[in-house]
Scaffold this active site. Structure first.
Site, PDB file in Angstrom:
ATOM      1  N   LYS A  52     -53.880   2.600  59.270  1.00 59.39           N
ATOM      2  CA  LYS A  52     -53.305   2.109  58.014  1.00 59.39           C
ATOM      3  C   LYS A  52     -51.904   2.689  57.810  1.00 59.39           C
ATOM      4  O   LYS A  52     -50.963   1.980  57.429  1.00 59.39           O
ATOM      5  CB  LYS A  52     -54.214   2.479  56.825  1.00 59.39           C
ATOM      6  N   GLN A  96     -61.248   6.262  50.979  1.00 64.16           N
ATOM      7  CA  GLN A  96     -61.877   5.833  52.234  1.00 64.16           C
ATOM      8  C   GLN A  96     -63.393   6.052  52.182  1.00 64.16           C
ATOM      9  O   GLN A  96     -63.854   7.139  51.865  1.00 64.16           O
ATOM     10  CB  GLN A  96     -61.260   6.614  53.405  1.00 64.16           C
ATOM     11  N   ASP A 119     -58.372  -2.030  46.862  1.00 61.81           N
ATOM     12  CA  ASP A 119     -59.567  -2.573  47.517  1.00 61.81           C
ATOM     13  C   ASP A 119     -60.202  -3.700  46.706  1.00 61.81           C
ATOM     14  O   ASP A 119     -61.060  -4.423  47.226  1.00 61.81           O
ATOM     15  CB  ASP A 119     -60.614  -1.459  47.677  1.00 61.81           C
TER      16      ASP A 119
END
Lengths: 287, 287
Positions: A52, A96, A119
């Site tokens: 990422k 995460q 997200d």
């Protein structure tokens, strides 16, 4: 032979567009910033977080990772999130997964500022799926949409069958297709006679995590098949769809690997840019 | 002949249970309180609000109505809502629809404290539909569930077809049936060949507002048919389902009037009690 929908090519197209948007934003002094919070030292998570970071770098975005020990308390983790909420330079916050078992994942998700929820998992944002408000779609769902759109596969009025109802992929993907006016059949582990439904699909999305779940007899001739599954079988990555047999029947199909997967991290960058743009009321600079 | 599912009888059963719960709460000094905010002097809204007050009274709950002039500004309306949010004696807040056109309905909904959102329309609560968290279901959806449950109609593994995707009824009802493990087919105005889907329904919910939309040829023999429509035809109230012909084929069917309608206000009281109980962490007193 059907079209094989190449996720790498589509992800590259999306990134080209993102580069333009980032350039527009930088021209007025804004560099979109994504911060990932990583708890513990799980090797797979760390590798995913690095990929990422690399992509953010490559696109000209700002990125940062907060490393927290596996022993972090829930309160400490939430305080870290709250600091990022309050930091005006941070546009997107990603915690995460998976988190250690002593931490309540839902409480942590709900602590993220919905306007920085890259997200799309905050309940407030989930609620927006249904209301037609501007939405941050979860990255995999957003990637599926890019694949369909950039492959000129129409959604409105079509029958979309979703197998799997996870909060991360299956359910939001059904909601996205409903928003785009598909008739949506949502299937799951308690569905009886799954084939009766999958055979009706113009667009079939499979997101279960079970190799070989969908074979040629489960698919209507000419259907578009989106395979979200990632399973390791005899050291090889395969999806939930038996690619070899189904590709003979489908009109279009995503392979595994190289289908939906390559879109996911790219759509995370897309969501960060969306948030950076919306939070500042800068629609025209972010397009 | 099929079973006609009598909403009045079922609503009475629900209210009997609510009386017990209210008595439990009152025994520890808590009287659940519902406040309705009514903007303008629309006769139908005023009559509906009065019926809510009467039922709250009858059940031993506290109730109040805040009357605001049709000229109220959005800021004033939101300040009224915020006062109710802050008032520790208020358990449920309902802003009566429709609001005047100069007011942004979504902004007002989002101003209600999610923990006092008795309609279940706040985006945060809508998001909970999907996460399996304790949910406040919109009243009509909650009423449909009571009808199915108290009529011993099983949901898990069945095919549920919902016609209509309004935020108030169609969409949340699909979500509720999905939560209870039905395979859900969500149809709407862009659905092509509606009959192809309705004929698959074990449970068919119709919430469109179009008299005669569903006839006997659209229904599988033995299906449960829930008719949410309310239409006035030649001075008579009818649903979206042609009751006369469909009742010959269905296994069970709700009439209009006297089906889903009688549950709605009762479920508003149910939701108020749920909120009163949860907000104080008093599960055992509210059961």
């Amino acid at each position: 032979m059907p079209r094989v929908l190449d996720g790498k090519v589509i992800a590259e197209q999306v990134r080209e567009n993102l580069k333009d948007r980032i350039e527009n934003l930088r021209s007025i002094g804004i560099q979109p910033k994504l911060v990932v919070v990583l708890v513990g030292d799980d090797a797979a998570s760390a590798s995913y977080v690095r990929s990422k970071q690399r992509m953010a770098d490559k696109l000209g975005m700002a990125g940062d990772v907060r490393f927290l020990p596996v022993t972090v308390t829930q309160g400490e983790l939430i305080r870290e999130v709250e600091q990022l909420n309050a930091d005006p330079t941070v546009d997107g916050i990603l915690v995460q997964f998976p988190l250690p078992s002593h931490i309540d994942t839902e409480a942590v998700l709900a602590a993220v500022d919905p306007d920085k929820d890259v997200d799309g998992f905050h309940p407030y944002n989930v609620g927006r799926y249904a209301t037609g408000s501007p939405v941050i779609w979860p990255c995999t769902t957003a990637g599926i949409y890019e694949i369909l759109k950039r492959s000129d596969i129409s959604i409105a009025g079509k029958t979309a069958v979703i197998v799997g109802r996870s909060q991360i992929v299956g359910w939001p993907t059904g909601q996205l297709l409903l928003t785009h006016n598909a008739t949506v059949i949502q299937c799951h582990s308690k569905t009886e006679d799954l084939r009766k439904f999958t055979l009706q699909a113009d667009i079939l999305v499979v997101a279960v995590g079970q190799a070989g779940l969908i074979g040629a007899d489960d698919v209507r001739s000419g259907a578009t098949v989106i395979d979200v599954g990632i399973n390791r079988v005899d050291g090889r990555l395969v999806g939930d769809v038996d690619f070899e047999s189904v590709q003979e029947k489908a009109g279009a199909i995503t392979p595994v690997p190289g289908g939906v997967g390559p879109l996911t991290v790219t759509m995370l960058m897309h969501n960060t840019i969306e948030l950076a743009t919306r939070r500042r009321g800068l629609e025209k600079w972010g397009r």
